[in-house]
Motif scaffolding. Structure first.
Motif, PDB file in Angstrom:
ATOM      1  N   UNK A   4       0.824  -1.207   0.000  1.00 37.91           N
ATOM      2  CA  UNK A   4       0.000   0.000   0.000  1.00 37.91           C
ATOM      3  C   UNK A   4       0.851   1.247   0.000  1.00 37.91           C
ATOM      4  N   UNK A   5       0.402   2.221  -0.788  1.00 34.53           N
ATOM      5  CA  UNK A   5       0.954   3.570  -0.763  1.00 34.53           C
ATOM      6  C   UNK A   5      -0.182   4.497  -0.367  1.00 34.53           C
ATOM      7  N   UNK A   6      -0.085   5.041   0.829  1.00 37.18           N
ATOM      8  CA  UNK A   6      -1.118   5.953   1.323  1.00 37.18           C
ATOM      9  C   UNK A   6      -0.651   7.390   1.109  1.00 37.18           C
ATOM     10  N   UNK A   7      -1.563   8.255   0.653  1.00 35.46           N
ATOM     11  CA  UNK A   7      -1.220   9.629   0.304  1.00 35.46           C
ATOM     12  C   UNK A   7      -2.039  10.610   1.143  1.00 35.46           C
ATOM     13  N   UNK A   8      -1.468  11.786   1.385  1.00 42.94           N
ATOM     14  CA  UNK A   8      -2.181  12.844   2.091  1.00 42.94           C
ATOM     15  C   UNK A   8      -1.770  14.174   1.469  1.00 42.94           C
TER      16      UNK A   8
END
Length: 729
Positions: A589-593
């Motif tokens: 997973x690559x989580x972005x904000x």
């Protein structure tokens, strides 16, 4: 907006929706009606790669189908090798094969391998002449016919779109003022759960118009061809999805009309429709049978979940999972995965005949001038003459050699008396050297009554990322029960839900407070309402230690975090855990904000790893589309924009001890010469930061903007804490 101008816009949109198509253009990979049929006559019955009926050939191939529009051929494929590989859209003169231009764009933050780049086919818009391309890494671009980029969206960063090692990517389509794509996404807030979502964008601006998630749990990425048909006055977009369900939605609103679950795997073939009957196929495991594969006919006038009584007929065991069917009168043709082509009776599903063409099949046949044009993965290309009783081979050519074939994975395009064929190494134009076809127009439907009642309110734009104090205008668009646009409502009742700010006459002014927030902009017309999603991020710097969050939650504004990360109390403090989910869609997973247009900034975070069964995971931080990652099993530190393409990855050894907190720092800087410098360092969190950088890459094909984030691939749990994002010094 004046009332007269509003009426003009409404009529213009309707004319775009009902615009006739011309047989001369093949602007989508399954043709003008998206059904694999051409109306042209006088097409070649034979040809030869060595010259007979060969107008031209160029040494550019691919796996996706070409399109032809306004005298130009467009082809999507990979360009370059190794450290400089990119995805590409090419434009050729349709009469001569001359390369007019190409546009290359980066693949980044994706699991797609290099040999799977260039999967989707581009789509052309006859109304504007523009072309749209959906990249294997999740980039959606709009370009003029001269190759100028009008806008670009990063669907991985904006919507949590998954791009997997399989590389499967759905081709976009144009419907009126919309360009529509779909795929598996894990977003934020109301759309945080994983689902196959349909995403519609304004084709002129790239603004998000709607998101639709009509299905359930996704199993895999897919590439089923969408089709739009008119069923009793309601236009339906019908497409198989990653949840094993064929969905029918209203293309202008995304509202679900019906669905039919037929498999526990994703669906890759396109549907065709005949007399309001939809023909669906797949080669996966059936829900109610141990046999693999099926072909079935369902009532396309249905509503809701398709019931047993709405199924006209079903034939189990037919494994046609890649090639899409094509209709010919009262029968249809379909090719199974082993390159056996069969004819079926549309009314009964009875198989009429069967003929073998080879051993491996991906390409869909095109029916034109009473002939079928189709190639196989072993390099055979056929021109066939099908009838009710059998199939005659008019022409058969081996492209390449049997030992080294030119694989044909894509469908052909038919335009102006020519057939355009793509292999993995070449683009062929089959037919006369001069333009040979006449245009044929489809009938235009009548303009519907403008005074019909509204059943749906669409608030646009949606999925916005704003700053404190920013202003933006919204519009409320009304649609009737059949999904047809009525008008823009001049005076809806506007309100905000969980958003700090004010709204008047559709203009939102976000509160000046420098805090993150999210909520809805709502418009109500009578007893119906619609809403748009908004997130607000203050200017940098940002910091997060997760202490204010509830256990088992995720940061509410993050994209692609739900089911993959969770806040947990550990050793008297709260940390963010990369969980060890077993599903292939959840484990990496690559989580972005934050927005995807940030640049020149640094990301820092604490990270700790565990071991399970002598396995240790991988984790790191993301800045401007570059990843600084510790790899547990290999005990290395990587700096990379695109992990599967290892030639652009910089590595150094690093002894990453389990159950030990380290500090990671990644700085990305846009350089004056157009390149980008990314550099990173890792040290024990209990010690002072070292002065020297440990790893660096100067990127000649740079990513000059991108959202911050974190990365985790948890063979065993990973922990993150004390996250910071700030502008470079």
């Amino acid at each position: 907006m004046t009332k007269l101008f509003s009426i003009f816009l409404n009529v213009s949109l309707l004319l775009l929706l009902l615009m006739p198509t011309h047989a001369a253009d093949w602007a989508e990979w399954r043709g003008p009606a998206r059904d694999g049929i051409s109306l042209e006559k006088g097409l070649p019955t034979s040809w030869s790669p060595s010259g007979q009926n060969l107008a031209w050939k160029v040494p550019y191939g691919g796996r996706s189908a070409p399109i032809v529009m306004n005298g130009r051929v467009y082809l999507q494929n990979a360009a370059g090798k190794g450290a400089e590989e990119q995805e590409r859209l090419m434009c050729f003169d349709a009469d001569t094969g001359k390369l007019l231009w190409e546009h290359r764009f980066n693949v980044f933050l994706s699991d797609v391998p290099a040999h799977r780049v260039g999967w989707a086919s581009p789509v052309g818009d006859p109304a504007t002449g523009n072309v749209f391309v959906f990249g294997s890494g999740g980039s959606l671009l709009s370009l003029t016919r001269e190759g100028k980029v009008l806008w670009e969206r990063s669907l991985g960063e904006d919507f949590g779109l998954l791009t997997t090692h399989g590389g499967r990517t759905v081709s976009p389509l144009i419907d009126g003022d919309l360009v529509i794509v779909s795929g598996v996404t894990f977003q934020w807030g109301p759309n945080a759960r994983g689902a196959h979502r349909f995403m519609a964008f304004d084709k002129r601006t790239g603004q998000t118009i709607y998101l639709s998630a009509p299905g359930g749990r996704p199993y895999d990425t897919t590439y089923a061809a969408p089709i739009i048909v008119n069923v009793n006055g309601t236009r339906l977009l019908i497409q198989g999805a990653s949840d094993g369900v064929t969905h029918a939605i209203k293309p202008q609103t995304g509202e679900s009309v019906w669905k039919y679950e037929i498999s526990k795997r994703g669906l890759n073939t396109g549907a065709v429709v005949y007399n309001n009957i939809a023909i669906l196929t797949h080669s996966e495991e059936n829900l109610a049978s141990s046999e693999m594969g099926m072909v079935t006919a369902v009532d396309a006038t249905a509503k809701g979940d398709i019931k047993k009584e709405q199924i006209k007929w079903t034939r189990l065991g037919w494994q046609g999972g890649y090639s899409s069917p094509v209709i010919d009168g009262d029968r249809f043709y379909h090719i199974d995965n082993s390159a056996n082509i069969a004819a079926f009776d549309l009314n009964t599903g009875n198989q009429l005949w069967l003929k073998n063409l080879g051993t491996i099949q991906k390409a869909s046949p095109v029916l034109a001038d009473g002939k079928l044009y189709v190639g196989t993965e072993t390099g055979k290309f056929f021109i066939l003459k099908p009838t009710a009783t059998g199939c005659e081979i008019l022409d058969e050519d081996q492209l390449g050699t049997e030992a080294l074939p030119e694989a044909v994975i894509a469908s052909v395009a038919v335009s102006n008396g020519r057939v355009y064929l793509v292999t993995d190494t070449g683009l062929y134009c089959i037919g006369k050297k001069t333009n040979g076809a006449t245009n044929q127009s489809a009938p235009v439907e009548g303009i519907p009554n403008p005074n019909r009642p509204a059943t749906h309110v669409q608030v646009v734009p949606t999925e916005l990322i704003l700053k404190p104090g920013e202003r933006v205008s919204f519009r409320a668009r009304l649609f009737d029960e059949q999904g047809r646009f009525i008008r823009e409502e001049a005076a809806p009742t506007w309100s905000l839900d969980q958003l700090k700010g004010t709204i008047s006459n559709g203009q939102l002014t976000v509160a000046d407070e420098a805090v993150t927030q999210a909520g809805l902009v709502k418009a109500t017309v009578g007893n119906i309402s619609g809403s748009a999603n908004v997130r607000v991020f203050p200017p940098l710097p940002w910091s997060e230690n997760f202490d204010a969050m509830a256990p088992n939650s995720v940061p509410p504004l993050w994209v692609n975090a739900t089911l993959k990360f969770a806040v947990r109390e550990m050793d008297g403090k709260k940390v963010l855990v990369k969980t060890t989910e077993g599903s292939s869609l959840l484990s990496r997973a690559r989580a972005y904000f934050g927005p995807s247009d940030l640049s020149n900034y640094t990301v820092e975070a604490d990270i700790s790893a565990t071991q399970r069964r002598r396995q240790q995971g991988d984790g790191g931080v993301i800045a401007q589309r570059y990843v600084l990652a510790l790899y547990g099993n290999s005990q290395k530190l990587h700096l990379e924009p695109w992990q599967p393409e290892t030639e652009r990855t910089v590595t150094v050894p690093f002894a990453w001890k389990q159950d030990t907190w380290y500090r990671m720092k990644l700085e990305v800087q846009n350089l004056p010469d157009g390149k980008v410098r990314a550099r990173g360092k890792v040290w024990l969190a209990s010690e002072a930061e070292p002065a020297a950088w440990m790893i660096e890459r100067i990127d000649p094909i740079p990513n000059r903007q991108g959202a911050p984030g974190i990365y985790g691939s948890a063979l065993a749990e990973l922990y993150f804490d004390n996250l910071k994002v700030y502008k470079n010094n």
